[in-house]
Motif scaffolding. Structure first.
Motif, PDB file in Angstrom:
ATOM      1  N   UNK B  65      11.166 -10.205 -40.372  1.00 24.30           N
ATOM      2  CA  UNK B  65       9.826 -10.053 -39.789  1.00 24.30           C
ATOM      3  C   UNK B  65       9.724 -10.787 -38.457  1.00 24.30           C
ATOM      4  N   UNK B  66      10.252 -12.015 -38.398  1.00 22.21           N
ATOM      5  CA  UNK B  66      10.162 -12.780 -37.149  1.00 22.21           C
ATOM      6  C   UNK B  66      10.920 -12.053 -36.029  1.00 22.21           C
ATOM      7  N   UNK B  67      12.135 -11.613 -36.300  1.00 19.63           N
ATOM      8  CA  UNK B  67      12.909 -10.900 -35.270  1.00 19.63           C
ATOM      9  C   UNK B  67      12.186  -9.618 -34.842  1.00 19.63           C
ATOM     10  N   UNK B  68      11.659  -8.880 -35.819  1.00 16.55           N
ATOM     11  CA  UNK B  68      10.991  -7.615 -35.492  1.00 16.55           C
ATOM     12  C   UNK B  68       9.739  -7.857 -34.649  1.00 16.55           C
ATOM     13  N   UNK B  69       9.013  -8.945 -34.956  1.00 16.79           N
ATOM     14  CA  UNK B  69       7.839  -9.288 -34.135  1.00 16.79           C
ATOM     15  C   UNK B  69       8.227  -9.546 -32.679  1.00 16.79           C
ATOM     16  N   UNK B  70       9.430 -10.049 -32.479  1.00 12.15           N
ATOM     17  CA  UNK B  70       9.910 -10.320 -31.119  1.00 12.15           C
ATOM     18  C   UNK B  70      10.497  -9.064 -30.462  1.00 12.15           C
ATOM     19  N   UNK B  72      12.950  -6.977 -31.809  1.00 17.31           N
ATOM     20  CA  UNK B  72      14.312  -6.627 -32.211  1.00 17.31           C
ATOM     21  C   UNK B  72      14.289  -5.613 -33.344  1.00 17.31           C
TER      22      UNK B  72
END
Lengths: 106, 189
Positions: B65-70, B72
């Motif tokens: 989730x954190x990567x996708x929010x950024x 990625x």
């Protein structure tokens, strides 16, 4: 022996300060960008690793409920103690900066 | 477009992938057998590789989730100790790490990954080799002239296949040393 996260790195400092209000991962990055006037822009992996690390040491903790799949974190009492210690340390260093001119005259 | 390539080093794999993307492609699929699928893209993309040890279902969800929010996109990677492939449209933030400490931890994870693979393969090699000699043709070393060469050359490809685990131990060993070098360079600063 000193804790391995001390003295706090710039990343850890900003995250702990940002989490004085509850926030999820991406919102932490956005807040830090504002707090630092755009000079500190955390990348995804760094933020994930830092959250994991701070959580492991009990300096931040997840708060229940709220924004669905995004986990929301907040600083703990232990984390606040760390910030207070760091504030003392930095205050002392700043005071040394400010005293240097007087010292030179002596 | 499909390309086949095998890597024993995550850093080299990431470099090669980004070279392909710079030719105007983006990656759409990566299979475990070394088959990379690309398609033509209008916008420049960037790929970053991370390695994560076993993560609980919850932690893996949070990681993604954190990567996708950024921005990625997760191309490949399981939660059971695996390389994580992340791709995004190139912009001002093309890195997954933004401080030195994160890179120190990253290279440390790569060291553990290469080392655990090297040790597992070394154990497999030991089990394969302990009860058998390399060349198994009876009386091979007593043969003479063309008969020896025929038997020797016939068996050599099989010997090479048998040696594969040991060759992989060496390749992962190099990968470990490479990660260790980066790790110690960053750590000493």
């Amino acid at each position: 022996m000193k804790h391995k996260l001390l003295p706090l790195s710039e990343t850890m400092h900003y995250i702990l300060l940002a989490l004085r209000e509850p926030l999820h991962g991406y919102a932490i990055m956005q807040k830090i960008e504002k707090m630092s006037n755009g000079t500190v822009s955390l990348a995804a992996g760094t933020l994930y690793g830092a959250i994991e690390n701070l959580n492991k040491h009990g300096w931040i903790e997840p708060v229940s409920g709220e924004t669905g799949r995004r986990k929301v974190y907040k600083i703990t009492d232990k984390g606040i103690t760390i910030l207070n210690d760091e504030r003392q340390r930095l205050r002392h260093i700043i005071s040394l900066y400010e005293m240097s001119e007087i010292d030179e005259e002596v | 477009m499909k390309k086949f390539k095998l890597f024993f080093n995550i850093v080299e794999e990431e470099q090669w992938l980004n070279e392909q993307l710079q030719k105007g492609y983006r990656c759409t699929n990566i299979s475990g057998l070394g088959i990379y699928t690309f398609e033509k893209a209008n916008k420049a993309s960037i790929i970053r590789l991370d390695y994560q040890d076993y993560l609980s279902a919850n932690r893996f969800e949070e990681y993604k989730t954190i990567y996708e929010d950024f921005g990625w996109t997760h191309i490949r990677g399981s939660r059971f100790g695996s390389i994580q492939y992340w791709q995004k449209t190139a912009d001002s933030q093309n890195e997954i790490f933004s401080d030195r400490q994160s890179y120190v931890h990253y290279y440390k994870r790569l060291m553990n990954y290469s080392l655990s693979l090297a040790i597992s393969l070394l154990m497999i090699s030991y089990m394969i080799y302990k009860d058998s000699s390399l060349y198994e043709t009876k009386g091979l070393w007593d043969m003479e002239g063309s008969l020896f060469w025929k038997a020797f050359l016939f068996e050599t490809p099989f010997v090479i296949i048998k040696l594969l685990p040991l060759i992989m131990v060496i390749l992962f060993g190099f990968s470990y040393l490479h990660a260790y070098r980066q790790y110690s360079l960053l750590k000493d600063k």
